[in-house]
Design a protein around this motif. Structure first.
Motif, short mmCIF file in Angstrom:
data_model
loop_
_atom_site.label_atom_id
_atom_site.label_comp_id
_atom_site.label_asym_id
_atom_site.label_seq_id
_atom_site.Cartn_x
_atom_site.Cartn_y
_atom_site.Cartn_z
N ARG A 111 -7.50 13.09 21.02
CA ARG A 111 -8.44 12.03 20.81
C ARG A 111 -8.15 10.91 21.78
O ARG A 111 -8.47 9.85 21.66
CB ARG A 111 -8.53 11.22 19.46
CG ARG A 111 -8.62 12.44 18.12
CD ARG A 111 -10.17 12.49 18.22
NE ARG A 111 -10.42 13.33 16.96
CZ ARG A 111 -10.23 14.58 16.79
NH1 ARG A 111 -9.90 15.52 17.63
NH2 ARG A 111 -10.56 15.32 15.55
N PRO B 129 -11.01 -1.21 19.26
CA PRO B 129 -10.27 -0.20 19.66
C PRO B 129 -9.08 0.37 18.95
O PRO B 129 -9.07 -0.58 17.86
CB PRO B 129 -9.64 -0.74 21.06
CG PRO B 129 -10.24 -1.77 21.27
CD PRO B 129 -10.96 -2.35 20.16
N ILE B 130 -8.69 1.43 18.91
CA ILE B 130 -7.70 2.17 17.77
C ILE B 130 -6.51 2.45 18.66
O ILE B 130 -6.29 3.00 19.62
CB ILE B 130 -8.41 3.51 17.15
CG1 ILE B 130 -9.68 2.94 16.38
CG2 ILE B 130 -7.45 4.13 16.14
CD1 ILE B 130 -10.54 4.44 15.91
N ALA C 134 -13.58 5.46 13.32
CA ALA C 134 -14.55 5.27 14.65
C ALA C 134 -15.86 5.31 13.95
O ALA C 134 -16.91 4.46 14.52
CB ALA C 134 -14.51 6.50 15.66
N THR D 20 -2.63 8.57 26.97
CA THR D 20 -2.75 7.25 26.29
C THR D 20 -1.46 6.45 26.38
O THR D 20 -0.40 7.03 26.33
CB THR D 20 -2.76 7.26 24.63
OG1 THR D 20 -3.85 8.10 24.49
CG2 THR D 20 -3.10 6.16 24.17
N GLN E 35 -15.96 2.18 10.66
CA GLN E 35 -15.63 0.67 11.33
C GLN E 35 -15.45 0.04 10.40
O GLN E 35 -15.97 -1.25 10.38
CB GLN E 35 -16.85 0.25 12.22
CG GLN E 35 -17.08 1.42 13.49
CD GLN E 35 -18.11 0.95 14.46
OE1 GLN E 35 -18.79 -0.17 14.16
NE2 GLN E 35 -18.44 1.70 15.50
N VAL F 51 -8.72 8.94 12.53
CA VAL F 51 -9.22 8.30 13.80
C VAL F 51 -10.72 8.55 13.95
O VAL F 51 -11.47 7.36 14.14
CB VAL F 51 -8.65 8.84 14.93
CG1 VAL F 51 -9.43 8.30 16.16
CG2 VAL F 51 -7.22 8.25 15.15
N ASP F 52 -11.30 9.59 13.42
CA ASP F 52 -12.68 9.79 13.45
C ASP F 52 -13.42 9.13 12.31
O ASP F 52 -14.58 8.52 12.59
CB ASP F 52 -12.98 11.19 13.29
CG ASP F 52 -12.70 12.15 14.30
OD1 ASP F 52 -12.30 11.66 15.54
OD2 ASP F 52 -12.18 13.54 14.09
N ASP G 57 -10.11 9.85 23.99
CA ASP G 57 -11.33 8.79 24.15
C ASP G 57 -11.39 7.87 23.14
O ASP G 57 -12.21 6.86 23.12
CB ASP G 57 -12.68 9.72 24.26
CG ASP G 57 -12.91 10.42 23.14
OD1 ASP G 57 -11.95 10.93 22.55
OD2 ASP G 57 -14.22 10.78 22.62
N GLN G 58 -10.67 8.01 21.95
CA GLN G 58 -10.66 7.22 20.88
C GLN G 58 -9.39 6.29 20.72
O GLN G 58 -9.51 5.32 20.07
CB GLN G 58 -10.86 7.92 19.73
CG GLN G 58 -12.68 8.46 19.75
CD GLN G 58 -12.56 9.72 18.49
OE1 GLN G 58 -12.14 10.52 18.32
NE2 GLN G 58 -13.48 9.01 17.53
N ASP H 39 -16.35 -2.68 15.37
CA ASP H 39 -16.27 -1.68 16.21
C ASP H 39 -15.04 -2.14 17.43
O ASP H 39 -15.16 -2.76 18.31
CB ASP H 39 -17.51 -1.69 17.13
CG ASP H 39 -17.61 -0.57 18.30
OD1 ASP H 39 -16.53 0.19 18.38
OD2 ASP H 39 -18.36 -0.74 19.11
#
Length: 217
Positions: A128, A108-109, A99, A154, A102, A95-96, A130-131, A106
């Protein structure tokens, strides 16, 4: 609709994880797949779901969470496939990477987890928040996420086969932990692997709707 695809090696900690990326022009989001125990990025079921998501305007990332060497060990011992903490840590690392790099832009995941991969996806989502914008579990074992379940913020869709009675019960318990962010939907006539005609199509359609609804800015 033009599609783009690439095979990459994603660096996570000291591992290099092989992955297949596919995305349409101007994707609305990208979905990272966490396969179940003993499976790989070539899982026919996950590949089929990914193709439906691509047609719905989503990018997909099918990745092996074990290195080839680890996979050889796991084939003999079956111990790493149930190491939810390690698998979740690697998912969080991917995920990092998504982000930061990309590859599909850019966007959403989301996370799509099958079987034990669903537990890893939920633990990763809890770390995560926020991601990760959405999670879908297919025939998953969200109960294996343990205390992390109560930390998930989430939107999470739990899809279970109507004939998979033991897993339905485990998902009902997990739903109580997830609270208002979770939804449980039962696919009639489906067993654990959704091998019955039309049942995997139903999973893919529901997952596509969930992701396109929640993977928005």
């Amino acid at each position: 609709m033009d599609e783009h695809s690439s095979g990459v090696s994603i660096p996570v900690d000291d591992a290099q994880l092989p992955a297949d990326l596919r995305w349409p022009d101007r994707p609305v989001g990208v979905v990272l797949f966490a396969h179940g125990s003993g499976s790989s990025r070539h899982s026919p079921r996950n590949v089929a779901v990914a193709q439906t998501l691509n047609r719905a305007g989503l990018g997909t990332v099918l990745v092996d969470l074990l290195t080839p060497a680890e996979d050889e060990v796991d084939a003999r011992t079956a111990e790493l496939r149930f190491n939810i903490g390690m698998l979740a840590s690697r998912l969080a690392g991917i995920v990092d990477w998504l982000a930061a790099e990309q590859p599909a832009g850019d966007v959403p995941i989301g996370l799509f987890g099958a079987s034990t991969g669903a537990a890893a996806a939920l633990v990763a989502a809890s770390s995560r928040a926020d991601q990760v914008a959405a999670v879908v579990s297919r025939g998953g074992r969200p109960d294996l996420a343990g205390p992390a379940l109560a930390q998930v913020r989430t939107p999470t869709l739990l899809l279970v086969g109507g004939l998979d009675e033991e897993v339905i019960a485990l998902n009902e318990q997990a739903l109580a932990e997830l609270g208002e962010v979770g939804q449980l939907r039962v696919i009639p006539g489906a067993t654990h692997l959704f091998e019955e005609p039309g049942t995997l199509d139903e999973v893919a359609e529901q997952a596509g709707t969930w992701f396109t609804t929640h993977l928005t800015r």
